[in-house]
Write a protein that holds these residues in place. Structure first.
Motif, PDB file in Angstrom:
ATOM      1  N   ASP A 404     -21.677 -42.294 -22.977  1.00  0.00           N
ATOM      2  CA  ASP A 404     -21.546 -42.865 -21.636  1.00  0.00           C
ATOM      3  C   ASP A 404     -20.162 -42.507 -21.119  1.00  0.00           C
ATOM      4  N   LEU A 405     -20.098 -41.787 -20.039  1.00  0.00           N
ATOM      5  CA  LEU A 405     -18.803 -41.357 -19.506  1.00  0.00           C
ATOM      6  C   LEU A 405     -17.981 -42.502 -18.977  1.00  0.00           C
ATOM      7  N   LYS A 406     -18.631 -43.534 -18.464  1.00  0.00           N
ATOM      8  CA  LYS A 406     -17.868 -44.650 -17.882  1.00  0.00           C
ATOM      9  C   LYS A 406     -17.184 -45.491 -18.985  1.00  0.00           C
ATOM     10  N   LYS A 407     -17.896 -45.679 -20.080  1.00  0.00           N
ATOM     11  CA  LYS A 407     -17.346 -46.517 -21.153  1.00  0.00           C
ATOM     12  C   LYS A 407     -16.445 -45.719 -22.123  1.00  0.00           C
ATOM     13  N   GLY A 408     -16.494 -44.440 -22.138  1.00  0.00           N
ATOM     14  CA  GLY A 408     -15.710 -43.621 -23.062  1.00  0.00           C
ATOM     15  C   GLY A 408     -14.238 -43.533 -22.640  1.00  0.00           C
ATOM     16  N   PRO A 409     -13.376 -43.005 -23.520  1.00  0.00           N
ATOM     17  CA  PRO A 409     -11.945 -42.881 -23.213  1.00  0.00           C
ATOM     18  C   PRO A 409     -11.697 -41.779 -22.204  1.00  0.00           C
ATOM     19  N   LYS A 410     -10.503 -41.813 -21.613  1.00  0.00           N
ATOM     20  CA  LYS A 410     -10.089 -40.759 -20.693  1.00  0.00           C
ATOM     21  C   LYS A 410      -9.867 -39.476 -21.484  1.00  0.00           C
ATOM     22  N   VAL A 411      -9.745 -38.408 -20.785  1.00  0.00           N
ATOM     23  CA  VAL A 411      -9.566 -37.110 -21.454  1.00  0.00           C
ATOM     24  C   VAL A 411      -8.221 -37.041 -22.185  1.00  0.00           C
ATOM     25  N   TRP A 412      -7.208 -37.545 -21.537  1.00  0.00           N
ATOM     26  CA  TRP A 412      -5.870 -37.469 -22.184  1.00  0.00           C
ATOM     27  C   TRP A 412      -5.784 -38.389 -23.389  1.00  0.00           C
ATOM     28  N   GLN A 413      -6.562 -39.539 -23.295  1.00  0.00           N
ATOM     29  CA  GLN A 413      -6.567 -40.446 -24.448  1.00  0.00           C
ATOM     30  C   GLN A 413      -7.301 -39.793 -25.633  1.00  0.00           C
ATOM     31  N   ALA A 414      -8.365 -39.082 -25.329  1.00  0.00           N
ATOM     32  CA  ALA A 414      -9.090 -38.384 -26.403  1.00  0.00           C
ATOM     33  C   ALA A 414      -8.237 -37.273 -27.006  1.00  0.00           C
ATOM     34  N   ALA A 415      -7.399 -36.644 -26.168  1.00  0.00           N
ATOM     35  CA  ALA A 415      -6.539 -35.571 -26.670  1.00  0.00           C
ATOM     36  C   ALA A 415      -5.461 -36.119 -27.596  1.00  0.00           C
ATOM     37  N   GLU A 416      -4.893 -37.269 -27.232  1.00  0.00           N
ATOM     38  CA  GLU A 416      -3.881 -37.890 -28.094  1.00  0.00           C
ATOM     39  C   GLU A 416      -4.488 -38.337 -29.406  1.00  0.00           C
ATOM     40  N   ALA A 417      -5.716 -38.896 -29.296  1.00  0.00           N
ATOM     41  CA  ALA A 417      -6.363 -39.380 -30.523  1.00  0.00           C
ATOM     42  C   ALA A 417      -6.681 -38.232 -31.480  1.00  0.00           C
ATOM     43  N   SER A 418      -6.882 -37.068 -30.946  1.00  0.00           N
ATOM     44  CA  SER A 418      -7.202 -35.937 -31.814  1.00  0.00           C
ATOM     45  C   SER A 418      -5.957 -35.329 -32.459  1.00  0.00           C
ATOM     46  N   GLY A 419      -4.781 -35.699 -31.940  1.00  0.00           N
ATOM     47  CA  GLY A 419      -3.527 -35.175 -32.490  1.00  0.00           C
ATOM     48  C   GLY A 419      -3.115 -33.848 -31.936  1.00  0.00           C
TER      49      GLY A 419
END
Length: 427
Positions: A404-419
């Motif tokens: 679900d795109l609305k409930k998922g994290p932002k793109v930059w948050q996903a990038a930080e989480a990936s390291g």
């Protein structure tokens, strides 16, 4: 008279000078002594005649002729209807004077521009019969459109006519049948060059027809029928050539139309009844003449003549190998017991008769026929169609089922989480 009064001359001398009798001179002298000079004037001068028709009768006649039903009537026809329907018996000249005083008729000065010498009549009845059709508004809009077919004898002006709905070969043949049955076969018929009587050669519009030799074309159905009946057909080159039947139509378009208007005719049956019982009776009484020769040229039908066969639509057909022949989209079978030798492939005469029947003749013999009725094909019962099964699409892998795109994290948050990206780089 004054000389006789003063006795300068004798009464006998005065009578001889005036061309009167002595007794009349004595009467005039007595009148001069008693009444003066006015004694010589007739005592009835200026007074109405005792035989004069009353003014009330004239007013009544003008009132009757002013009705819309008598519109356009001339003095002659108006005089007849006043006497026949309203009991006012007067002369035609009297009616003319009444109509002129009532503004219903305008006198015309007769002008003879050209003297035309008419062709002499044929001497015998039946030597020549003129035949034509008139298209006119016979019912003046009260009913359907009608045509008047007329045959008039040249020697006697005897008229034979009938109203029809169409000026067709069939209707003209029906009138010809009635005429031949009543009077016999005339020597000749005189008609125009209509397509009912003559087959015209078809030419191109710009083609010169005078230089070409005339082709002998087959006769029309009426022309063939007249040949079989032994009647000559003569073509008129102009309407004036058949003037007797043309003048008859001129009289009918005036007198017959007005008579049917007064009678209230609205249908073809009423029109033919009025034509037979009134107009033709009047024509026979007033317009026919005695032929110069009392002999009748009409001829009876011979044993070899057949009106039903001659007065029909005739064509030829070729017999098929299975002894059938086509006619107007239908197939007819010749009966087995009626098949003569040599009929297969032969040409036969087909007669579509006026009563609607069909006759086939081979040589001098008529053949029994019957219409071929096509056998009806058995109707097949419709078979039920098998039901079509619907194919269900294959199930997918379901990898994005919980995405679900609305409930998922932002793109930059996903990038930080990936390291792969730090917050300082983002700043």
């Amino acid at each position: 008279m004054k000389k006789a009064k003063k006795r300068l001359i004798t009464q006998r001398e005065a009578a001889e000078e005036l061309g009167l009798s002595v007794r009349q001179v004595k009467r005039l002298l007595y009148g001069l002594k008693k009444h003066g000079d006015k004694a010589v004037v007739h005592g009835l001068r200026g007074k109405p005649s005792k035989r004069k028709i009353a003014e009330s009768t004239e007013k009544e006649a003008v009132r009757i002729l002013s009705a819309p039903v008598y519109k356009g009537f001339g003095p002659t026809l108006a005089c007849e209807y006043l006497g026949k329907k309203h009991g006012i018996e007067v002369s035609r000249e009297t009616v003319r004077q009444w109509m002129m005083r009532g503004k219903l008729w305008r006198g015309k000065e007769e002008k003879v521009t050209q003297v035309h010498v008419w062709r002499a009549r044929r001497s015998r009845s039946g030597d020549l019969v003129q035949w034509d059709t008139s298209e006119h508004d016979w019912l003046e809009g009260r009913g359907e459109k009608l045509y008047l077919i007329a045959m008039i004898d040249d020697a006697t002006s005897r008229l034979f006519a009938r109203f029809v709905r169409h000026d067709s070969t069939t209707e003209n043949m029906k009138l010809l049948w009635s005429y031949v049955e009543k009077y016999g076969r005339p020597v000749a018929f005189y008609t125009d060059k209509a397509s009912l009587f003559q087959t015209s050669e078809k030419r191109k519009r710009d083609e010169v027809g005078v230089e070409k030799d005339a082709k002998k074309l087959p006769p029309t159905q009426i022309g063939r029928a007249l040949q079989e009946l032994g009647v000559t057909w003569i073509a008129a080159h102009s309407p004036q050539a058949k003037g007797r039947v043309e003048r008859n139509f001129g009289t009918a378009q005036d007198r017959l139309v007005k008579g049917m208007r007064v009678a209230g005719v609205k249908t073809i049956e009423e029109a033919n009844a009025y034509l037979t019982n009134d107009y033709l009776v009047w024509w026979e009484r007033e317009m026919t003449v005695v032929a110069a020769n009392p002999d009748d040229a009409h001829r009876r039908l011979d044993k070899g003549h057949d009106l039903a066969a001659s007065l029909s639509h005739v064509e030829t057909r070729q017999v098929r190998p299975d002894y059938t022949l086509p006619w107007e989209g239908k197939l007819y079978q010749i009966q087995r017991q009626a098949i003569p030798p040599g009929l297969r492939g032969a040409t036969v005469r087909v007669e579509a008769r006026l009563d609607g029947t069909l006759a086939v003749r081979h040589g001098g013999r008529y053949l029994a026929i019957a219409e071929c009725v096509a056998a009806e094909k058995p109707k097949k019962s419709p078979q039920p169609k098998p039901e079509r099964t619907r194919r269900t699409p294959p199930r997918g892998s379901g990898w994005n089922k919980d995405f679900d795109l609305k409930k998922g994290p932002k793109v930059w948050q996903a990038a930080e989480a990936s390291g792969h990206r730090t917050s300082e780089e983002a700043v």
